[in-house]
Scaffold this motif. Structure first.
Motif, PDB file in Angstrom:
ATOM      1  N   LEU A 176       6.544 -18.292  -6.346  1.00  0.00           N
ATOM      2  CA  LEU A 176       5.094 -18.073  -6.057  1.00  0.00           C
ATOM      3  C   LEU A 176       4.690 -19.187  -4.778  1.00  0.00           C
ATOM      4  O   LEU A 176       4.799 -20.311  -5.040  1.00  0.00           O
ATOM      5  N   SER A 177       4.204 -18.304  -3.866  1.00  0.00           N
ATOM      6  CA  SER A 177       4.034 -19.343  -2.568  1.00  0.00           C
ATOM      7  C   SER A 177       2.572 -19.304  -2.301  1.00  0.00           C
ATOM      8  O   SER A 177       1.865 -18.526  -2.486  1.00  0.00           O
ATOM      9  N   VAL A 178       1.952 -20.504  -1.927  1.00  0.00           N
ATOM     10  CA  VAL A 178       0.599 -20.933  -1.765  1.00  0.00           C
ATOM     11  C   VAL A 178       0.454 -21.184  -0.223  1.00  0.00           C
ATOM     12  O   VAL A 178       1.343 -21.735   0.278  1.00  0.00           O
ATOM     13  N   LEU A 203      -1.978 -16.370  -2.282  1.00  0.00           N
ATOM     14  CA  LEU A 203      -0.691 -16.419  -3.051  1.00  0.00           C
ATOM     15  C   LEU A 203       0.121 -15.057  -3.116  1.00  0.00           C
ATOM     16  O   LEU A 203      -0.378 -13.829  -2.891  1.00  0.00           O
ATOM     17  N   GLN A 204       1.372 -15.330  -3.091  1.00  0.00           N
ATOM     18  CA  GLN A 204       2.440 -14.443  -3.091  1.00  0.00           C
ATOM     19  C   GLN A 204       3.459 -14.490  -4.149  1.00  0.00           C
ATOM     20  O   GLN A 204       3.782 -15.761  -4.116  1.00  0.00           O
ATOM     21  N   VAL A 206       6.536  -9.152  -3.997  1.00  0.00           N
ATOM     22  CA  VAL A 206       6.384  -8.396  -5.265  1.00  0.00           C
ATOM     23  C   VAL A 206       4.869  -7.999  -5.391  1.00  0.00           C
ATOM     24  O   VAL A 206       4.377  -7.183  -5.727  1.00  0.00           O
ATOM     25  N   ALA A 207       4.084  -9.290  -5.305  1.00  0.00           N
ATOM     26  CA  ALA A 207       2.605  -9.117  -5.638  1.00  0.00           C
ATOM     27  C   ALA A 207       2.123 -10.182  -4.962  1.00  0.00           C
ATOM     28  O   ALA A 207       2.722 -11.007  -4.227  1.00  0.00           O
ATOM     29  N   GLN A 208       0.694  -9.947  -4.452  1.00  0.00           N
ATOM     30  CA  GLN A 208       0.055 -10.909  -3.725  1.00  0.00           C
ATOM     31  C   GLN A 208      -1.651 -10.971  -4.114  1.00  0.00           C
ATOM     32  O   GLN A 208      -2.000 -10.066  -4.825  1.00  0.00           O
ATOM     33  N   ALA A 209      -2.286 -11.948  -3.681  1.00  0.00           N
ATOM     34  CA  ALA A 209      -3.784 -12.072  -4.070  1.00  0.00           C
ATOM     35  C   ALA A 209      -4.403 -13.064  -3.262  1.00  0.00           C
ATOM     36  O   ALA A 209      -3.549 -14.086  -2.890  1.00  0.00           O
ATOM     37  N   SER A 210      -5.611 -13.053  -2.904  1.00  0.00           N
ATOM     38  CA  SER A 210      -6.124 -13.880  -1.980  1.00  0.00           C
ATOM     39  C   SER A 210      -7.785 -13.959  -2.502  1.00  0.00           C
ATOM     40  O   SER A 210      -8.223 -13.136  -3.319  1.00  0.00           O
ATOM     41  N   THR A 211      -8.284 -15.239  -2.103  1.00  0.00           N
ATOM     42  CA  THR A 211      -9.770 -15.240  -2.374  1.00  0.00           C
ATOM     43  C   THR A 211     -10.562 -14.313  -1.453  1.00  0.00           C
ATOM     44  O   THR A 211     -11.935 -14.163  -2.152  1.00  0.00           O
ATOM     45  N   LEU A 227      -5.604 -13.598 -11.457  1.00  0.00           N
ATOM     46  CA  LEU A 227      -5.672 -12.314 -10.730  1.00  0.00           C
ATOM     47  C   LEU A 227      -4.143 -11.814 -10.435  1.00  0.00           C
ATOM     48  O   LEU A 227      -3.684 -10.898 -10.856  1.00  0.00           O
ATOM     49  N   LEU A 228      -3.429 -12.750  -9.613  1.00  0.00           N
ATOM     50  CA  LEU A 228      -2.041 -12.799  -9.397  1.00  0.00           C
ATOM     51  C   LEU A 228      -1.189 -12.790 -10.695  1.00  0.00           C
ATOM     52  O   LEU A 228      -0.423 -11.794 -10.692  1.00  0.00           O
ATOM     53  N   VAL A 229      -1.439 -13.359 -11.806  1.00  0.00           N
ATOM     54  CA  VAL A 229      -0.730 -13.395 -12.976  1.00  0.00           C
ATOM     55  C   VAL A 229      -0.605 -12.124 -13.599  1.00  0.00           C
ATOM     56  O   VAL A 229       0.143 -11.436 -14.340  1.00  0.00           O
ATOM     57  N   GLU A 230      -2.315 -11.449 -13.641  1.00  0.00           N
ATOM     58  CA  GLU A 230      -2.202 -10.217 -14.496  1.00  0.00           C
ATOM     59  C   GLU A 230      -1.495  -9.032 -13.473  1.00  0.00           C
ATOM     60  O   GLU A 230      -0.648  -8.450 -14.192  1.00  0.00           O
TER      61      GLU A 230
END
Length: 114
Positions: free
Chosen positions: A28-30, A39-40, A50-55, A74-77
């Protein structure tokens, strides 16, 4: 300002020497920019995100810490949809407080084991 950036990059290199993500337990990279948090979840063995999310994706939330926590949820979902329940944490050379701490705590509350 350049000295701060150089020091963060050095810290990040030290962290990355020890933290390795796998398919079962990705990293989990910040990344913090001035306004946003990115986040990735990264599988280092395959070299893929594998997955990513951002504000940038979330609704406007007042406060950077609250926005970072929303992004973590959101990333955990997204991770749970992929069957990922554990991750190793890569704070990116940032100190563990503020947005970085909010991300970790929100991810743990949402059910990701870090």
């Amino acid at each position: 300002m350049l000295k701060k950036q150089v020091n963060r990059i050095r810290r990040h290199k030290r962290i990355r020497a020890r933290v390795i993500g796998t398919a079962k337990r990705p990293r989990l990279s910040v990344f913090r920019s001035h306004q946003h948090t990115h986040l990735q979840l990264i599988d280092d063995e395959a070299g893929k995100t594998v997955a990513q999310a951002s504000t940038l994706e979330t609704a406007k939330i007042k406060g950077k810490g609250a926005g970072a926590a929303a992004v973590a949820k959101l990333l955990v979902e997204r991770a749970h949809k992929l069957g990922i329940k554990e991750a190793v944490f890569d704070r990116g050379g940032y100190k563990y407080h503020g947005r970085v701490k909010a991300v970790t705590e929100a991810a743990r509350e949402a059910g990701l084991k870090i």
